[in-house]
Design a protein around this motif. Structure first.
Motif, PDB file in Angstrom:
ATOM      1  N   PRO A  87       0.826  -1.223   0.000  1.00  0.00           N
ATOM      2  CA  PRO A  87       0.000   0.000   0.000  1.00  0.00           C
ATOM      3  C   PRO A  87       0.852   1.262   0.000  1.00  0.00           C
ATOM      4  O   PRO A  87       1.968   1.300   0.536  1.00  0.00           O
ATOM      5  CB  PRO A  87      -0.815  -0.118   1.297  1.00  0.00           C
ATOM      6  CG  PRO A  87      -0.772  -1.574   1.649  1.00  0.00           C
ATOM      7  CD  PRO A  87       0.556  -2.070   1.170  1.00  0.00           C
ATOM      8  N   SER A  88       0.309   2.297  -0.631  1.00  0.00           N
ATOM      9  CA  SER A  88       0.984   3.601  -0.634  1.00  0.00           C
ATOM     10  C   SER A  88       0.838   4.305   0.702  1.00  0.00           C
ATOM     11  O   SER A  88       1.673   5.126   1.070  1.00  0.00           O
ATOM     12  CB  SER A  88       0.402   4.488  -1.743  1.00  0.00           C
ATOM     13  OG  SER A  88       0.560   3.878  -3.007  1.00  0.00           O
ATOM     14  N   GLY A  89      -0.230   4.021   1.431  1.00  0.00           N
ATOM     15  CA  GLY A  89      -0.470   4.669   2.712  1.00  0.00           C
ATOM     16  C   GLY A  89      -1.908   4.463   3.144  1.00  0.00           C
ATOM     17  O   GLY A  89      -2.611   3.585   2.630  1.00  0.00           O
ATOM     18  N   LEU A  90      -2.344   5.303   4.072  1.00  0.00           N
ATOM     19  CA  LEU A  90      -3.680   5.170   4.656  1.00  0.00           C
ATOM     20  C   LEU A  90      -4.333   6.543   4.734  1.00  0.00           C
ATOM     21  O   LEU A  90      -3.698   7.512   5.179  1.00  0.00           O
ATOM     22  CB  LEU A  90      -3.577   4.542   6.044  1.00  0.00           C
ATOM     23  CG  LEU A  90      -4.866   4.127   6.744  1.00  0.00           C
ATOM     24  CD1 LEU A  90      -4.614   2.937   7.675  1.00  0.00           C
ATOM     25  CD2 LEU A  90      -5.467   5.268   7.561  1.00  0.00           C
ATOM     26  N   VAL A  91      -5.587   6.631   4.307  1.00  0.00           N
ATOM     27  CA  VAL A  91      -6.347   7.882   4.336  1.00  0.00           C
ATOM     28  C   VAL A  91      -7.439   7.760   5.395  1.00  0.00           C
ATOM     29  O   VAL A  91      -8.280   6.855   5.321  1.00  0.00           O
ATOM     30  CB  VAL A  91      -6.966   8.201   2.966  1.00  0.00           C
ATOM     31  CG1 VAL A  91      -7.740   9.519   3.036  1.00  0.00           C
ATOM     32  CG2 VAL A  91      -5.888   8.285   1.891  1.00  0.00           C
ATOM     33  N   ILE A  92      -7.437   8.665   6.371  1.00  0.00           N
ATOM     34  CA  ILE A  92      -8.486   8.727   7.390  1.00  0.00           C
ATOM     35  C   ILE A  92      -9.517   9.748   6.924  1.00  0.00           C
ATOM     36  O   ILE A  92      -9.174  10.902   6.645  1.00  0.00           O
ATOM     37  CB  ILE A  92      -7.916   9.125   8.759  1.00  0.00           C
ATOM     38  CG1 ILE A  92      -6.925   8.054   9.241  1.00  0.00           C
ATOM     39  CG2 ILE A  92      -9.035   9.312   9.783  1.00  0.00           C
ATOM     40  CD1 ILE A  92      -6.246   8.406  10.560  1.00  0.00           C
ATOM     41  N   LEU A  93     -10.781   9.326   6.820  1.00  0.00           N
ATOM     42  CA  LEU A  93     -11.853  10.152   6.273  1.00  0.00           C
ATOM     43  C   LEU A  93     -12.747  10.665   7.396  1.00  0.00           C
ATOM     44  O   LEU A  93     -13.300   9.879   8.169  1.00  0.00           O
ATOM     45  CB  LEU A  93     -12.689   9.333   5.274  1.00  0.00           C
ATOM     46  CG  LEU A  93     -11.911   8.702   4.113  1.00  0.00           C
ATOM     47  CD1 LEU A  93     -12.776   7.683   3.390  1.00  0.00           C
ATOM     48  CD2 LEU A  93     -11.438   9.767   3.142  1.00  0.00           C
ATOM     49  N   LEU A  94     -12.893  11.999   7.467  1.00  0.00           N
ATOM     50  CA  LEU A  94     -13.751  12.624   8.470  1.00  0.00           C
ATOM     51  C   LEU A  94     -14.987  13.199   7.779  1.00  0.00           C
ATOM     52  O   LEU A  94     -14.876  14.157   7.003  1.00  0.00           O
ATOM     53  CB  LEU A  94     -13.013  13.752   9.198  1.00  0.00           C
ATOM     54  CG  LEU A  94     -11.706  13.396   9.901  1.00  0.00           C
ATOM     55  CD1 LEU A  94     -11.165  14.619  10.634  1.00  0.00           C
ATOM     56  CD2 LEU A  94     -11.893  12.243  10.853  1.00  0.00           C
ATOM     57  N   PRO A  95     -16.178  12.642   8.024  1.00  0.00           N
ATOM     58  CA  PRO A  95     -17.394  13.182   7.400  1.00  0.00           C
ATOM     59  C   PRO A  95     -17.791  14.514   8.023  1.00  0.00           C
ATOM     60  O   PRO A  95     -17.345  14.872   9.124  1.00  0.00           O
ATOM     61  CB  PRO A  95     -18.442  12.104   7.683  1.00  0.00           C
ATOM     62  CG  PRO A  95     -17.959  11.422   8.912  1.00  0.00           C
ATOM     63  CD  PRO A  95     -16.458  11.477   8.870  1.00  0.00           C
ATOM     64  N   GLY A  96     -18.648  15.240   7.330  1.00  0.00           N
ATOM     65  CA  GLY A  96     -19.120  16.532   7.821  1.00  0.00           C
ATOM     66  C   GLY A  96     -20.346  16.392   8.702  1.00  0.00           C
ATOM     67  O   GLY A  96     -20.830  15.286   8.988  1.00  0.00           O
ATOM     68  N   GLU A  97     -20.848  17.529   9.122  1.00  0.00           N
ATOM     69  CA  GLU A  97     -22.014  17.566  10.001  1.00  0.00           C
ATOM     70  C   GLU A  97     -23.220  16.921   9.320  1.00  0.00           C
ATOM     71  O   GLU A  97     -23.546  17.229   8.180  1.00  0.00           O
ATOM     72  CB  GLU A  97     -22.321  19.017  10.356  1.00  0.00           C
ATOM     73  CG  GLU A  97     -23.458  19.207  11.333  1.00  0.00           C
ATOM     74  CD  GLU A  97     -23.610  20.662  11.729  1.00  0.00           C
ATOM     75  OE1 GLU A  97     -24.744  21.174  11.727  1.00  0.00           O
ATOM     76  OE2 GLU A  97     -22.573  21.299  12.023  1.00  0.00           O
ATOM     77  N   GLY A  98     -23.880  16.006  10.033  1.00  0.00           N
ATOM     78  CA  GLY A  98     -25.042  15.318   9.492  1.00  0.00           C
ATOM     79  C   GLY A  98     -24.715  14.179   8.548  1.00  0.00           C
ATOM     80  O   GLY A  98     -25.619  13.585   7.966  1.00  0.00           O
TER      81      GLY A  98
END
Length: 344
Positions: A87-98
Motif C-alpha cells: 500500500p501507498s499509505g492510509l487515508v483517514i476520512l472525516l465526514p461533515g455535520e449530518g
C-alpha cells in the motif's frame, strides 16, 4: 278472562323491578381512589450518529466494521485495506455535520475506491454536532383501562378535597434544575469528543504500519481535521486534504486563519460554481500566500448536480491525482514545487 291476564301482568311487574344491587358495588368501586402505576424512567435517546452507525452495521459486511474506544464512548469506523501488495499509505476520512461514515458524497465513494489505487481507508463516525447531552425520554406511565367507567361531574366535585389531600401527600421535587451549558462549554465538549475519536483512529491506523497517513475532511470534517492537526501536531501526519470545506456554525477560528500556519502538504478541493465555497476558497488562497505556505494546492471542481455519479468519479480522480503528485514530490525531496504545481 281475568284469571288468564293476571300471570302476564305479574311477569311484567317483575321485569320492571330494579335489578340486583351489583351495579351499586360497581359504582362504589369506580369512585374509590385508584393506585397509579409508578413512572418508569426510560433510557436517554440515542444520538442520530449512533442510529446511523447501527444502520450501517446491519447493511455492511462485518469485515469492514471496527469498533474503537474514545474515552467512555465506543464508535464505529469503516476499514478498507488497500487492494495491493504494498500500500501507498492510509487515508483517514472525516465526514461533515449530518453525514455518516459511508455518506454518498465524498466519504463513501472515496473509502471504497481509493483501495483500488493502493490506499487503505478508515472512515469515522463523528458525534452529533451539538455536543449537548440529549434529554431523557419522558417517563412511561400506564394508561387507565378503557373499561373503567367515567366519574360523573357531580362525583368529581364531591371528591375534589379528598383528591387534593391525597395528591399533596407526595413530596414535591425540590432539586434545582442543572444550569444550562454555555456555548463555550458546549463547543469545548464537542471538540474533546471529536479529537478523542481522531486519536483512536490514528492509534488504529498506526497499528497497520502505513508508510503515509493522510487526514481528509469533507464539509465541516475539514474544519475538524485542520483544528486537530493545529492543536496536536502529530509527527506522522504530514498530509491534509480538504473537500468542500465548511466552518461549523458558531465556531472559530476561520479556516483561512488556521490552515496556512500548519505548513503541511495540503490539497484544498472546492466547487467553483458555488459562490460561497468559491469566496471562502479565495480567502484561504490569499492567506496561504501571505503566510508563504510551502505546499498548498487548490483544486477547483465543477459540481454536476444532474449526475452525482460522474461528480463523485471526478472527485476520486482529482484526489488520486493529488496523492500521486504529492508522493512524487516527496520522492524528489522538493515539496516547495508542489505549492505552485499544476491543476490536477
Amino acid at each position: 278472562m281475568p284469571p288468564a291476564i293476571r300471570p302476564a301482568l305479574a311477569a311484567l311487574c317483575l321485569a320492571l323491578l330494579p335489578a340486583s344491587p351489583a351495579p351499586l358495588a360497581e359504582e362504589d368501586a369506580a369512585t374509590a381512589p385508584k393506585e397509579t402505576a409508578p413512572a418508569v424512567e426510560r433510557a436517554p435517546l440515542e444520538e442520530r450518529s449512533q442510529e446511523e452507525a447501527s444502520s450501517l452495521e446491519r447493511q455492511l459486511p462485518a469485515r469492514e466494521q471496527q469498533q474503537l474506544k474514545a474515552g467512555e464512548e465506543s464508535f464505529l469506523v469503516l476499514w478498507q485495506p488497500a487492494n495491493v501488495g504494498e500500500p501507498s499509505g492510509l487515508v483517514i476520512l472525516l465526514p461533515g455535520e449530518g453525514e455518516s461514515a459511508d455518506w454518498p458524497e465524498a466519504i463513501g465513494p472515496l473509502r471504497r475506491k481509493l483501495p483500488d489505487s493502493g490506499w487503505s481507508t478508515l472512515a469515522l463516525t463523528l458525534p452529533d454536532p451539538s455536543g449537548d447531552p440529549l434529554p431523557p425520554r419522558p417517563p412511561k406511565t400506564e394508561e387507565p383501562s378503557k373499561a373503567e367507567p367515567a366519574v360523573s361531574p357531580e362525583k368529581a366535585e364531591e371528591e375534589g378535597p379528598a383528591n387534593t389531600e391525597q395528591a399533596g401527600s407526595a413530596e414535591p421535587n425540590t432539586d434545582p434544575a442543572p444550569p444550562p451549558l454555555s456555548r463555550d462549554a458546549i463547543q469545548k465538549t464537542q471538540t474533546e469528543r471529536v479529537f478523542t475519536r481522531i486519536d483512536a483512529a490514528l492509534a488504529f491506523a498506526r497499528q497497520q504500519k502505513p508508510g503515509v497517513i493522510v487526514l481528509l475532511g469533507h464539509g465541516t470534517g475539514a474544519y475538524w481535521a485542520t483544528q486537530y492537526l493545529a492543536a496536536n501536531e502529530p509527527k506522522d501526519v504530514r498530509n491534509l486534504l480538504l473537500v468542500a470545506a465548511e466552518l461549523p456554525a458558531g465556531y472559530e477560528p476561520a479556516l483561512e486563519d488556521s490552515l496556512p500556519a500548519l505548513k503541511l502538504a495540503t490539497g484544498d478541493f472546492y466547487y467553483k460554481d458555488q459562490p460561497t465555497d468559491r469566496d471562502a476558497a479565495l480567502r484561504r488562497l490569499h492567506a496561504s500566500k501571505r503566510q508563504k505556505h510551502p505546499a498548498y494546492i487548490q483544486i477547483a471542481m465543477k459540481g454536476l448536480p444532474a449526475d452525482r455519479r460522474i461528480e463523485q468519479e471526478q472527485l476520486i480522480r482529482r484526489i488520486r491525482g493529488w496523492l500521486s503528485l504529492h508522493l512524487e514530490a516527496n520522492a524528489s525531496k522538493a515539496p516547495a514545487s508542489a505549492a505552485s504545481g499544476p491543476s490536477i
